[in-house]
Scaffold this motif. Sequence first.
Motif, short mmCIF file in Angstrom:
data_model
loop_
_atom_site.label_atom_id
_atom_site.label_comp_id
_atom_site.label_asym_id
_atom_site.label_seq_id
_atom_site.Cartn_x
_atom_site.Cartn_y
_atom_site.Cartn_z
N GLN A 146 79.49 -6.67 75.90
CA GLN A 146 79.17 -8.11 75.98
C GLN A 146 80.31 -8.97 75.45
O GLN A 146 80.55 -10.08 75.96
CB GLN A 146 77.89 -8.39 75.16
CG GLN A 146 76.65 -7.69 75.69
CD GLN A 146 76.29 -8.12 77.10
OE1 GLN A 146 76.53 -9.26 77.49
NE2 GLN A 146 75.72 -7.19 77.87
N LEU A 148 83.34 -8.74 78.25
CA LEU A 148 83.07 -9.13 79.63
C LEU A 148 83.60 -10.51 80.01
O LEU A 148 84.22 -10.66 81.06
CB LEU A 148 81.55 -9.06 79.89
CG LEU A 148 81.12 -9.14 81.36
CD1 LEU A 148 81.66 -7.95 82.15
CD2 LEU A 148 79.60 -9.15 81.45
N PRO A 149 83.46 -11.54 79.15
CA PRO A 149 83.95 -12.88 79.56
C PRO A 149 85.48 -12.97 79.63
O PRO A 149 86.01 -13.87 80.28
CB PRO A 149 83.42 -13.82 78.47
CG PRO A 149 82.33 -13.05 77.80
CD PRO A 149 82.73 -11.62 77.88
N HIS A 196 90.03 -10.19 86.48
CA HIS A 196 89.54 -9.53 87.69
C HIS A 196 90.23 -8.20 87.91
O HIS A 196 89.61 -7.19 88.25
CB HIS A 196 89.76 -10.47 88.88
CG HIS A 196 89.35 -9.88 90.19
ND1 HIS A 196 90.18 -9.10 90.95
CD2 HIS A 196 88.17 -9.97 90.86
CE1 HIS A 196 89.55 -8.74 92.04
NE2 HIS A 196 88.33 -9.26 92.02
N CYS A 210 89.06 -4.92 85.49
CA CYS A 210 87.67 -4.51 85.28
C CYS A 210 87.47 -3.00 85.40
O CYS A 210 86.42 -2.48 85.02
CB CYS A 210 86.74 -5.24 86.24
SG CYS A 210 87.02 -4.81 87.97
N SER A 244 75.88 -5.49 84.96
CA SER A 244 76.48 -6.74 84.48
C SER A 244 77.91 -6.90 85.01
O SER A 244 78.36 -8.02 85.29
CB SER A 244 76.47 -6.78 82.95
OG SER A 244 77.30 -5.78 82.41
N ILE A 245 78.63 -5.78 85.16
CA ILE A 245 79.99 -5.85 85.72
C ILE A 245 79.94 -6.30 87.18
O ILE A 245 80.73 -7.13 87.62
CB ILE A 245 80.70 -4.49 85.60
CG1 ILE A 245 80.87 -4.09 84.13
CG2 ILE A 245 82.07 -4.52 86.28
CD1 ILE A 245 81.33 -2.65 83.93
N ARG A 246 78.96 -5.72 87.93
CA ARG A 246 78.85 -6.07 89.35
C ARG A 246 78.47 -7.55 89.52
O ARG A 246 78.88 -8.20 90.47
CB ARG A 246 77.81 -5.18 90.03
CG ARG A 246 78.20 -3.73 90.08
CD ARG A 246 79.40 -3.45 91.00
NE ARG A 246 79.08 -3.74 92.37
CZ ARG A 246 79.73 -4.62 93.13
NH1 ARG A 246 80.75 -5.32 92.62
NH2 ARG A 246 79.38 -4.83 94.38
N THR A 247 77.67 -8.06 88.56
CA THR A 247 77.29 -9.48 88.62
C THR A 247 78.50 -10.37 88.34
O THR A 247 78.70 -11.41 88.97
CB THR A 247 76.18 -9.78 87.59
OG1 THR A 247 75.08 -8.90 87.83
CG2 THR A 247 75.71 -11.21 87.69
N ARG A 248 79.32 -9.91 87.38
CA ARG A 248 80.52 -10.68 86.98
C ARG A 248 81.61 -10.59 88.06
O ARG A 248 82.27 -11.59 88.36
CB ARG A 248 81.04 -10.11 85.66
CG ARG A 248 82.37 -10.65 85.20
CD ARG A 248 82.25 -12.02 84.60
NE ARG A 248 83.51 -12.47 84.04
CZ ARG A 248 83.73 -13.69 83.60
NH1 ARG A 248 82.76 -14.59 83.63
NH2 ARG A 248 84.91 -14.03 83.11
N PHE A 249 81.76 -9.39 88.66
CA PHE A 249 82.81 -9.17 89.67
C PHE A 249 82.18 -8.62 90.95
O PHE A 249 82.32 -7.44 91.27
CB PHE A 249 83.86 -8.19 89.15
CG PHE A 249 84.46 -8.57 87.83
CD1 PHE A 249 85.32 -9.66 87.73
CD2 PHE A 249 84.14 -7.85 86.69
CE1 PHE A 249 85.87 -10.01 86.51
CE2 PHE A 249 84.70 -8.20 85.47
CZ PHE A 249 85.55 -9.29 85.37
#
Length: 872
Positions: free
Chosen positions: A73, A76-77, A81, A84, A109-114
């Motif tokens: 967490q 992640l921010p 790109h 990852c 959460s990674i797939r949501t971010r990228f």
Amino acid sequence: MEHSSTTTLVKALINNSTNPKLAFQLFKRTISSPLSNNLKTNINNVVITQCVPHLTNILLKANMLQELNSLHQFLLPFVPHHSCNVLYDVVRKLALFGHPKYAFLQFKSIRTRFPHKPPLVYLYNVLIKACIEHDCVDYVSLLYKDMVFSGVIPEVYTFNLLIKELCDEGRLEDARQLFDKMPEKGCFPNEFSCGILVRGYCRWGVGYKGLELLDVIREMGIFPNIVMYNTLIATFCKEGNTEEAERLVERMRVEGLAPNVVTFNSRISALCKAGKILEATRIFRDMQIDEVLGLPKPNVITFNLMLQGFCKEGMLEEANTLIESMKKEGLFMNVDSHNIWLSGLLGNGKLLEAKIILDEMEVNGVEPNIYSYNIFIDGLCKNGMLSDARKLMGLMVSSGICPDSVTYSTLLNGYCRKGKVNEAHNVLQEMTKCGCFPNSYTCNTLLHSLWKEGRFSEAEKLLQKMNERGYILDTVSCNIVVDGLCKSGKVDKAIEIVNEMWTHGKAALGNLENSFVGLVDNGNSGKKCLPDLITYTTIINALCKDGKLDEAKMKFMEMIGKHVYPDSLIYDTFLYNLCKRGKMSSAFQVLKDMEKKGCKKTLQTYNSLIIGFRAKNQMFEMNGLLAEMKDDGISPNACTYNNMISCLCEGGKTEEATSLLDDMLQKGIMPNLQSFKLLIKAFCRIGEFTPAQEVFDISLSIFGHKEALYSLMFNELLARGEAMEAKKIFEAALDRCLYLGGFLYKDLFHNLCREENAESAVNILKKMLSIGYEFDPAAFMPVIDALGKGGHKHEADELSERMLEMASEGKVANKVFFNNKQFVNGSKNKDSTSDWKSIIHRDDGSTLALRTLKRTQKGWGQGNVSSLQMQR
């Protein structure tokens, strides 16, 4: 600057790898420090690729999953790109370390971010495999959908994983569709794909589809391998289709695949499990003469399979011969072979022989393992030798082997079977103190015993503890409670719990009392605890016993409405209770519905109907049912014949009843005590004492000198005015120190004195006193009166004095007391220390029974009451 800071941080992490908490705090502090603002806003590839992998390894080894989630967490921010993949690497490691749930959540959460940066197919494969192995199958379909949506092309390995999962769930049609669509996705099935599907078909009992698949894959250019053939051969053997198995073996040879030892072991294993030991023996012997037939030579697994098969069927002589052969070839040297032999001996009641084998293991350099001890402890517990089981557990600990949950559960179960619930509870406490935590089976065993003993408050407390300590309260736990409530007369409360189980699962147990509030669990896991067929069978049986047949029928309809389908047992419950109450027309309606639902008639079905006809003295219909049983291939038992014999005896047809008992003997059906008691009473009722005596003699030779037989014969003779013959039976019973509770001995004294045979009565009284009987002092009165009237004042005074003495001591029981307190009622105290040597001479009476049955088939026995006297 950035590079030196990163290098310093990496070194600091490595130096603190043994202190993961400190390493994690150091990482967070370094990243968050004011000196690292540049790093915070500009996290570069060096920091990501060097620091995060090190910290991940440290936290994983320490199983600090929450900290790993916090790290994810935090990073992640800030992860760009193009970097990852390092986060995906953390996901990969979580999956490989057996934490698919955490891995999937981070992946999501990674797939949501990228969303436009999917991982390589390798990561999907790792995640899918981990989810399958750790029972997180709900994530598998989500991962595959994400894979398709992202345009990641699956590999053959991916499809193989998915097909295996579908097969494991029994979704064979879906697995086959996926298999057929593989070429459309640019992936052609390989041998592993075919093998997985074949194994899936075999596992779910549709081996013929696996056989059809062999022809399909051959058209695809894939030739079946030996593993596929072995899987199919084992399946067909297990199903009893040995002809198809033989054809497959020949087909292998035609296709140039030589059957190996695995092929033959599969066949032998399946045949032995199906009880076809003779067919397995034939194959085994063919393997032993491989020089002639060119077959693979048997290995130690083959010998062990045969040994297990012989032991399972009780063929101990053949098993012993096989062991001698193994010893000659040097194969009887591993602990697995010894464990199989131990299990076989103990399973067939050969405790002394098993003890010798256990002693020889260490001498021969074969160290017994925990399984060896558990087998032996289980055998001792099943034979009621709990003190010896305790001693063996001590020996086990002294040998450096710690008892496990199986050891403790076996001992606890042994105490519960003996009704020693306190000792069982002590075992549970000892188990917990030793750090060996009980499972649900252990707790359910003790829970069942507590309900059986009527110790309801203790059962409730145990349920509370089970819930507090996190033990899963399953359907078995609920069924135990429901059964206990029904047996204690609280059927309404049991029905209430069953109703609540459909909505609240195990939380339904919270409705027992206020003390169960802690059990109420609104979690999803509770809803999985649903009533099953056993639950409804218990409720319906209780309602039927209470005569509430209409309510039982309503519960039956509710059960079907809930998609819990009936079996023969639940229909038999209805039939028995209807027939017992003489409602034969209703019983035949139930029978019709039973056949309509595809439930086969059982022995209990026929016995229930025969009970109904017996109450109406309909012998013709009973004979018709007996003939129908024969046509259906169902063998009658002693209960079947007893009901028919009872009907004949009540009608005075003793000759036909005798013929029926002869029929039992000729068919090898072992009569029980009731069979003989019915005939003895029938013969005595019509005054035919000679055949009654012959039946009595035969029953003694089969069952031994039982008090029930002696008291029955004595009371019948006495009731028919045969006092002197009854006297002989009573004296024989005294010689064997039998319990006198069932004897009307006071009537004997009255009859003897009335017939002016007071001397015989005095002798019997003196004999009872000399042996040590304590009996009702009122038995003295007719004898004292007769002696007084006959002028034997001195003897009358002596008996009067003894009578007053017994009355003053309050000794009115019918017991036998010996100086040695180990013996009560003429038998050895059950709690006395067991003697291993006595096991050699122990006989369950089966040999004597069979020998006597053969004799009785030739005639009604020989001898008279005088043969009953004890040899001195």
